[in-house]
Design an enzyme around this catalytic site. Structure first.
Site, mmCIF file in Angstrom:
data_model
loop_
_atom_site.group_PDB
_atom_site.id
_atom_site.type_symbol
_atom_site.label_atom_id
_atom_site.label_comp_id
_atom_site.label_asym_id
_atom_site.label_seq_id
_atom_site.Cartn_x
_atom_site.Cartn_y
_atom_site.Cartn_z
ATOM 1 N N ARG A 1 46.719 59.506 92.406
ATOM 2 C CA ARG A 1 46.435 58.862 91.115
ATOM 3 C C ARG A 1 47.541 57.865 90.816
ATOM 4 O O ARG A 1 48.658 57.963 91.331
ATOM 5 C CB ARG A 1 46.344 59.884 89.982
ATOM 6 C CG ARG A 1 47.669 60.542 89.628
ATOM 7 C CD ARG A 1 47.628 61.138 88.233
ATOM 8 N NE ARG A 1 48.770 61.987 87.936
ATOM 9 C CZ ARG A 1 49.942 61.557 87.486
ATOM 10 N NH1 ARG A 1 50.176 60.263 87.340
ATOM 11 N NH2 ARG A 1 50.913 62.423 87.206
ATOM 12 N N ASP B 1 62.651 59.539 85.982
ATOM 13 C CA ASP B 1 61.244 59.338 85.651
ATOM 14 C C ASP B 1 61.051 57.894 85.164
ATOM 15 O O ASP B 1 61.259 56.954 85.919
ATOM 16 C CB ASP B 1 60.821 60.392 84.619
ATOM 17 C CG ASP B 1 59.314 60.585 84.544
ATOM 18 O OD1 ASP B 1 58.573 59.628 84.828
ATOM 19 O OD2 ASP B 1 58.862 61.680 84.167
ATOM 20 N N ASN C 1 50.452 56.202 88.574
ATOM 21 C CA ASN C 1 51.513 56.718 87.726
ATOM 22 C C ASN C 1 52.051 55.558 86.882
ATOM 23 O O ASN C 1 51.278 54.771 86.358
ATOM 24 C CB ASN C 1 52.588 57.391 88.590
ATOM 25 C CG ASN C 1 53.469 58.336 87.798
ATOM 26 O OD1 ASN C 1 52.982 59.056 86.928
ATOM 27 N ND2 ASN C 1 54.749 58.339 88.073
ATOM 28 N N GLU D 1 53.826 59.774 78.357
ATOM 29 C CA GLU D 1 54.414 58.830 79.323
ATOM 30 C C GLU D 1 54.205 57.388 78.883
ATOM 31 O O GLU D 1 53.388 57.094 78.018
ATOM 32 C CB GLU D 1 53.751 59.005 80.699
ATOM 33 C CG GLU D 1 54.516 59.923 81.657
ATOM 34 C CD GLU D 1 55.765 59.282 82.246
ATOM 35 O OE1 GLU D 1 56.143 58.166 81.820
ATOM 36 O OE2 GLU D 1 56.381 59.911 83.123
ATOM 37 N N GLU E 1 49.924 67.370 92.842
ATOM 38 C CA GLU E 1 50.266 68.656 93.446
ATOM 39 C C GLU E 1 48.979 69.403 93.802
ATOM 40 O O GLU E 1 48.005 69.376 93.047
ATOM 41 C CB GLU E 1 51.090 69.497 92.468
ATOM 42 C CG GLU E 1 52.490 68.963 92.224
ATOM 43 C CD GLU E 1 53.318 69.883 91.335
ATOM 44 O OE1 GLU E 1 52.722 70.746 90.662
ATOM 45 O OE2 GLU E 1 54.551 69.731 91.323
ATOM 46 N N ASN F 1 57.545 55.376 90.190
ATOM 47 C CA ASN F 1 57.879 55.641 88.790
ATOM 48 C C ASN F 1 58.634 54.469 88.182
ATOM 49 O O ASN F 1 58.456 53.331 88.601
ATOM 50 C CB ASN F 1 58.649 56.964 88.691
ATOM 51 C CG ASN F 1 58.118 57.840 87.577
ATOM 52 O OD1 ASN F 1 57.695 57.357 86.536
ATOM 53 N ND2 ASN F 1 58.120 59.132 87.798
#
EC number: 3.1.1.17
Length: 291
Positions: free
Chosen positions: A93, A196, A95, A10, A113, A146
């Site tokens: 958390r 994303d 991102n 990422e 999740e 995101n």
């Protein structure tokens, strides 16, 4: 170009001063740096999932990991916490994140999740870390904060909340760093799946990575229309940035986490990093955190 597979690659960032691509592997809790000259990947392990990395003006990096902002000194591998947030949300958390035109670091949170496909909704927020280390909350009740970037005239902030399957545009005050007045810019088509990471090119068009859609798409913010699609050889495409000598190359990260064994056997490129050339458009250099 990077065969070393990432569980959740990422936040690619081109670092001109090192002539290297910096990125994170969120689930492996690593910040990585790949040199196109030596083709080597170096990495620094950290003590929590790291959602994003950005360049600092004075060298080294600012990172968002767990629910805190921190500095990373690459040479010593030291991580220095700046600020802890959301301590009342142990399942959250950080991102994606990026530095704005004035050197402030924007990064957002999300709920992890609790089981495959199960997460608490509207737990995330978007924060701005100022160069004096103060923080403001810009948005609340997000699902997965995101992709983010700014228009070339610095009047608009673009942001993705992944579970809205859309890109939104906000008015942006470059002097205060505040955002306001969200408007829907683009809603994903079914085959594009979930949005994303995102970046902007030198023509002011947006590039959005489509996780589970195996592509990046180019969107014109003026018209809200998709104008280009580049398909990639693996489904879980996570983010993109421009880089290389003249910013004419696009680097694209991917993930293999989230694919079952049968799918993984058919997806030899899952988790690798790709380079796209010949797009006919360049990117712009990354902003540096001003502290």
């Amino acid at each position: 170009v990077v065969k070393e597979k990432n569980r959740m690659g990422e936040c690619p960032v081109w670092e001109e001063r090192e002539n290297a691509l910096v990125y994170v592997d969120i689930n492996s809790q690593k910040v990585c740096r790949w040199s196109p000259v030596t083709n080597e990947v170096q990495s620094v392990s950290v003590d929590a999932r790291v959602g994003s990395v950005a360049l600092r003006q004075c060298g080294g990096y600012v990172i968002a990991l767990g629910t805190r902002f921190a500095f990373l000194d690459w040479d010593t591998q030291a991580v220095t916490t700046i600020l802890e947030l959301e301590q009342d949300k142990p399942n959250n958390r950080f991102n994606d994140g990026k530095v704005d035109p004035k050197g402030r670091f924007f990064a957002g949170t999300m709920a992890e999740e609790t089981a495959p496909g199960v997460r608490a909704r509207r737990q995330g927020a978007l924060y701005t870390l100022f160069p004096d280390h103060s923080v403001i909350k810009q948005l609340d009740q997000l699902d997965i904060s995101n992709g983010l970037d700014w228009s070339l005239d610095h009047r608009t902030f673009f942001h993705i909340d992944s579970l809205s399957y859309a890109v939104h545009a906000f008015s942006y005050d470059v002097h205060t760093g505040k955002i306001a007045c969200p408007k829907l810019l683009y809603h994903m088509e079914k085959e594009e799946q979930m949005p994303d990471g995102m970046c902007i090119d030198a023509e002011g068009k947006l590039w959005v990575a489509c996780i589970d859609g195996g592509r990046v798409i180019r969107i014109d913010p003026e018209t809200g229309k998709r104008i280009q699609t580049v398909r990639l050889p693996t489904p879980r495409i996570t983010s993109c940035c421009f880089g290389g000598k003249d910013y004419s190359e696009m680097y694209v990260t991917s993930a293999y986490d989230g694919l079952d064994e049968a799918t993984l056997a058919k997806e030899p490129h899952a988790g690798e990093i790709f380079k796209i050339t010949g797009l006919g458009v360049k990117g712009i250099p990354q902003n540096l955190y001003a502290a």
